[in-house]
Design an enzyme around this catalytic site. Sequence first.
Site, PDB file in Angstrom:
ATOM      1  N   GLY A  49      -0.523  35.399  32.268  1.00  0.00           N
ATOM      2  CA  GLY A  49      -1.045  36.549  31.312  1.00  0.00           C
ATOM      3  C   GLY A  49      -2.386  37.183  32.017  1.00  0.00           C
ATOM      4  O   GLY A  49      -2.492  37.764  31.705  1.00  0.00           O
ATOM      5  N   TYR A  88       7.087  46.898  22.317  1.00  0.00           N
ATOM      6  CA  TYR A  88       5.608  47.217  22.160  1.00  0.00           C
ATOM      7  C   TYR A  88       4.781  48.835  22.719  1.00  0.00           C
ATOM      8  O   TYR A  88       3.273  48.289  22.974  1.00  0.00           O
ATOM      9  CB  TYR A  88       5.078  46.559  23.604  1.00  0.00           C
ATOM     10  CG  TYR A  88       5.609  44.491  23.534  1.00  0.00           C
ATOM     11  CD1 TYR A  88       5.976  44.035  23.084  1.00  0.00           C
ATOM     12  CD2 TYR A  88       5.846  44.828  25.053  1.00  0.00           C
ATOM     13  CE1 TYR A  88       6.155  43.035  22.980  1.00  0.00           C
ATOM     14  CE2 TYR A  88       6.852  43.367  25.346  1.00  0.00           C
ATOM     15  CZ  TYR A  88       7.254  42.913  24.485  1.00  0.00           C
ATOM     16  OH  TYR A  88       7.556  41.313  24.229  1.00  0.00           O
ATOM     17  N   GLU A 118      -0.090  29.958  36.123  1.00  0.00           N
ATOM     18  CA  GLU A 118       1.536  29.874  35.768  1.00  0.00           C
ATOM     19  C   GLU A 118       1.428  31.756  35.738  1.00  0.00           C
ATOM     20  O   GLU A 118       1.890  31.512  34.181  1.00  0.00           O
ATOM     21  CB  GLU A 118       1.682  28.856  34.731  1.00  0.00           C
ATOM     22  CG  GLU A 118       1.499  29.239  33.348  1.00  0.00           C
ATOM     23  CD  GLU A 118       1.619  28.005  32.409  1.00  0.00           C
ATOM     24  OE1 GLU A 118       1.733  26.658  33.040  1.00  0.00           O
ATOM     25  OE2 GLU A 118       1.874  28.022  31.110  1.00  0.00           O
ATOM     26  N   GLY A 174       3.474  35.315  35.267  1.00  0.00           N
ATOM     27  CA  GLY A 174       4.800  35.700  35.817  1.00  0.00           C
ATOM     28  C   GLY A 174       4.329  37.059  35.923  1.00  0.00           C
ATOM     29  O   GLY A 174       4.822  37.264  37.448  1.00  0.00           O
ATOM     30  N   ARG A 175       4.134  38.106  34.932  1.00  0.00           N
ATOM     31  CA  ARG A 175       3.862  39.811  34.931  1.00  0.00           C
ATOM     32  C   ARG A 175       2.968  39.993  37.145  1.00  0.00           C
ATOM     33  O   ARG A 175       3.183  40.660  37.373  1.00  0.00           O
ATOM     34  CB  ARG A 175       3.056  39.761  34.519  1.00  0.00           C
ATOM     35  CG  ARG A 175       2.949  41.413  34.713  1.00  0.00           C
ATOM     36  CD  ARG A 175       2.028  41.789  32.587  1.00  0.00           C
ATOM     37  NE  ARG A 175       1.941  41.291  31.743  1.00  0.00           N
ATOM     38  CZ  ARG A 175       2.890  41.640  31.000  1.00  0.00           C
ATOM     39  NH1 ARG A 175       3.981  43.334  31.093  1.00  0.00           N
ATOM     40  NH2 ARG A 175       3.157  41.416  29.831  1.00  0.00           N
ATOM     41  N   CYS A 189      21.905  54.046  20.236  1.00  0.00           N
ATOM     42  CA  CYS A 189      21.609  54.906  19.109  1.00  0.00           C
ATOM     43  C   CYS A 189      20.750  54.304  18.133  1.00  0.00           C
ATOM     44  O   CYS A 189      21.017  53.377  17.826  1.00  0.00           O
ATOM     45  CB  CYS A 189      22.642  54.593  17.975  1.00  0.00           C
ATOM     46  SG  CYS A 189      25.075  55.783  19.292  1.00  0.00           S
TER      47      CYS A 189
HETATM   48  N1  LLP Z   1       2.499  30.662  30.279  1.00  0.00           N
HETATM   49  C1  LLP Z   1       3.189  30.760  29.373  1.00  0.00           C
HETATM   50  C2  LLP Z   1       2.825  29.233  28.377  1.00  0.00           C
HETATM   51  C3  LLP Z   1       3.466  31.884  29.064  1.00  0.00           C
HETATM   52  O1  LLP Z   1       4.342  32.229  26.966  1.00  0.00           O
HETATM   53  C4  LLP Z   1       4.016  33.152  29.330  1.00  0.00           C
HETATM   54  C5  LLP Z   1       4.523  33.950  28.963  1.00  0.00           C
HETATM   55  C6  LLP Z   1       3.474  33.306  30.862  1.00  0.00           C
HETATM   56  C7  LLP Z   1       2.894  31.876  31.070  1.00  0.00           C
HETATM   57  C8  LLP Z   1       3.362  34.053  31.627  1.00  0.00           C
HETATM   58  O2  LLP Z   1       2.456  35.320  31.180  1.00  0.00           O
HETATM   59  P1  LLP Z   1       2.732  36.419  32.454  1.00  0.00           P
HETATM   60  O3  LLP Z   1       1.792  35.948  32.751  1.00  0.00           O
HETATM   61  O4  LLP Z   1       3.462  36.820  32.688  1.00  0.00           O
HETATM   62  O5  LLP Z   1       1.856  37.867  31.173  1.00  0.00           O
HETATM   63  N2  LLP Z   1       7.411  40.406  27.098  1.00  0.00           N
HETATM   64  C9  LLP Z   1       6.353  40.641  27.530  1.00  0.00           C
HETATM   65  C10 LLP Z   1       5.519  39.208  27.550  1.00  0.00           C
HETATM   66  C11 LLP Z   1       5.644  37.825  26.675  1.00  0.00           C
HETATM   67  C12 LLP Z   1       4.762  36.959  27.202  1.00  0.00           C
HETATM   68  C13 LLP Z   1       5.151  35.818  27.577  1.00  0.00           C
HETATM   69  N3  LLP Z   1       4.995  34.503  27.562  1.00  0.00           N
HETATM   70  C14 LLP Z   1       5.500  41.252  27.423  1.00  0.00           C
HETATM   71  O6  LLP Z   1       6.699  42.353  28.514  1.00  0.00           O
HETATM   72  O7  LLP Z   1       4.325  42.437  28.000  1.00  0.00           O
END
Ligand code: LLP
Length: 723
Positions: A564, A647, A604, A606-607, A674
Site C-alpha cells: 500500500g 478511480y 509487500e 507493489g505500486r 466507446c
Molecule cells: N498486499 C495485499 C494483500 C494487497 O491486497 C495489495 C494490493 C498489495 C499488497 C499491494 O498494494 P500496493 O503496494 O501496490 O498498493 N488497482 C488499484 C490498486 C489495488 C491494490 C490491491 N491490493 C490501483 O490501481 O490503484
Amino acid sequence: MVLKLRAAALATRERRRNVAALARECRAERLRPLLVLPEGARAADGGELAREALATAGSDLLAARLAVALGAVRCEVWGEAAGLFTAGPEPLPSARLVRALDFEEAQELTAAAAEPVFDPRALAPLASAGVPLHLRSIDLPAASGTVVAKTPPPEGPRVKAISVRRGVTLVALDTARMWREVGFLADVFACFARHGLSIDAVSSSGTNLTVSLDPTAPARDPAVVAALLADLLERGDARLIGPAAALSLVGRGIRAILHELAPVLELFEELEVHLLTQSASDLALTVVVDEAESERLARDLHGLLFQHVAEGPLFGPTWEELHAGRRGCAALGAAGGESAGEEPPWWGARRAELLALAAERGPLYVYDAAGLETAARSLLALPALDRLFYAVKANHHPGVLALFARLGLGFECVSAAELEHVRAALPGLEPARLLFTPSFAPRGEYERALALGARVTVDNLHPLAAWPEIFAGRDLFLRLDPGRGRGHHPHVRTAGAQSKFGLSGGELERLPPLLARAGARVVGLHAHAGSGIRAAESWGDIARFLAAAAARFPRLAALDVGGGLGVPERPGQRPLDLAALDAGLARVKRAQAARSPGLELWLEPGRYLVARAGVLLARVAQLKEKGGVTYVGVETGMNSLLRPALYGAHHPIVNLSRLGEPATMTAHVVGPICETGDVLGRSRRLAPAAEGDVLLIANAGAYGRVMSSRYNLREPAGEWLLA
Ligand code: LLP
C-alpha cells in the site's frame, strides 16, 4: 495592513526569499505591515520584515482581531495555498482559483472543509468591521490569491465552488407521530442535546426526519451514537446512515439558478441521495451521499459546473496551471523521482529512445530498469524491515520479476495463476520466496500453493472449517482485519466492517478449535490497510495492531504489515516519508523484542516499486473542438489504462514530441473506446498537440497493463523494459 504568515512559511530558503521580497514591496508602497509570526518562528527567520513583529503566538483569528483593532485597510494571510479554489485542489488539480467571494460564501466554504485554508472564525470580526481578507501564497507570491470582501464585484448568481465534507453520519427517524404533534421535534432535538450531539443539516417531511451530525468528538463515539439511537427508537423507527459525505454547491443566489442545475441533478440518477438541503440564506445547495461516492461525484459536478469556465475577474488559473508555472512543468511534480517535484523524471533524458519505440511499436508501456532498482533499493535499505515481497499484481512483466528476484525480493501472489507465472519467469526460485495471499479463492488454488511450497495466508475461517485436511501439519499466515482502511480511493481500502478482507476479532475467537482440528500452526500474521497510502504512520499502526494479537500465537515468526505504499500522483503531493515509516516499525520491533525475540517484520509493496518507473506512450490520432472544449484523442485509452476511469486517478500527461515547448493548450485527453468515461486526463495543459505526436502518460508502471483489457477488441498497449 496586518500580515499573517503561517507556520510553514519560513520553512525553506525559497520561502524566506519570498518573505524578504514582500518586505521590500511593502516599503516601496509605504505600507507598514504589522506582522503576526507563527508560533515557534524566530524573529530572525523573517529577515527584515520580522523586526516589525508584534507577537509570536499567531493565529488567523489574532491577525483578524488586530486588523480590526487597528482599522487596517486589509488583512493578508500568507499560507501554502494560493487561496480558495472551485474545489479542494488535492483531489482536483483542474480546480480554479476563486478570486472574489463575500464573507458568507467564504464562511460556508471553509466551515465545511476538513482542513480549511484559514480559520473560519477569523471571518466574523473582519466581516463586521468591513476589513477585506486577502489570502495569498508564500510559494506563489505573484499569484493574486482570493479576496474575501463585503461586496465583491457583482457577478450575478452562480456556483462559485464545491465543498465536500466527509465522515458525516445521518440519523433518520420514521414515525407517523410527527404529523401535527405539537412539540415532537423539540422533544427529538432534546435527545441530541442530551447526548452532546450537534446537528448540522435537517430535512423533514410528514413522517420522516433526517439530520446530519456535525463531525464533533461525540458523533465519532459509537457508544454515544448508540445511546442516541436507543432514545430515538422509543419515538419511532430510527436508523443510522453512514459513513456519508456532504457536497455543497456554494454561491450567493443559488436559488435563482436552480433551473440551470438540471444537468447536475442528472448525476444523481444512479446515486442514493440521503439528504438534500437548500438553506434560506440562499448560499448553498447540499446533498448527502455515501462517502464512497463523494469523490467521483465531486469530480463530475466540478466538470459540469466549471470545465467551460475561463479565467476572468471571478475565477483565476487552475491549481495545476499555478503550480506548473512554479515547477516549469505540471507533469513533473507527480512523475519525478524519489522526492517528487524536485528531481526531473527519468523519461526526459530518454526521450529519443521513447519516441522511436512509440513510432515502431504503437501504444506501449515502457519500464525503466534503473528506476525499478532505485525504488527497490530504497526499501531494502530500511533497517526495521526483514523481508520484502513484491506484490506481483501491480505489474507481472517477466523482466520486472527477474530484476526484483536478482535483488533478493520475494513475491506476493493472489492467485494460483500468479504463482505459476512467477515460477515460469523465475525457474529455480526457492519456494519460501513465494507468498500466497488470496481472497475467496477456490480450494484447488490453496492445494496448488501448498504443493508448490509457498507460504499460504488464510483470511477466512471457511477454508479451515471446510477443508481442514489440506492444512494438516502446515505452517500458516493469518490475515487480520485492522479495522480501519486507508488508500487513495474507497475501492482500494481493504479493511473495516464493509470490506471482504481479513478475520475480525470475533472470528479470531472461533479459530483455535479449527486450527487444532486441522493440525495447522500459525507462524505469521498479516494485515493490509489499502493501497496508495502516503501517511507514514500507517505501517507502524498495522505492526502495533498485529503485535497486540501476537500473544495468542506462540509459534509466531513474522508480522507482514502489507503493502500500500503510495507515490505522489497529483502535482504538489508530498512523497511518503520512508524514514518515518521505518521509525514507526522500529518502535514496534523494540517494544516486541522482549516478548518475541527474532520476530521479523515483512512488507509487500507493489505500486511503490513500479509506478514511477513506468510510462504509457500513445500517439495522437485525432483532435476536436466541441462546446468550447478541446479533445486530444490518442490511439489507446481505458483499454490500456483503466485507473482514471475506475478511480478518477490522476496521471501526469506531457506531449513528449514537443517536450520543453510551452504548455499553452488545455485539453481533455481521451482514448478511442466507446465510453464517455474513456478519459485519460481532463483539462490538461499540453504543448500544442498535432496528429502523430506522442503523448506520455506518467506514473503508469503499477496497475496499468495488468488491468488492461481487449474491450472493443482493441489490443491494449504492449510492454517494453528499458535496460
Ligand atoms: N498486499 C495485499 C494483500 C494487497 O491486497 C495489495 C494490493 C498489495 C499488497 C499491494 O498494494 P500496493 O503496494 O501496490 O498498493 N488497482 C488499484 C490498486 C489495488 C491494490 C490491491 N491490493 C490501483 O490501481 O490503484
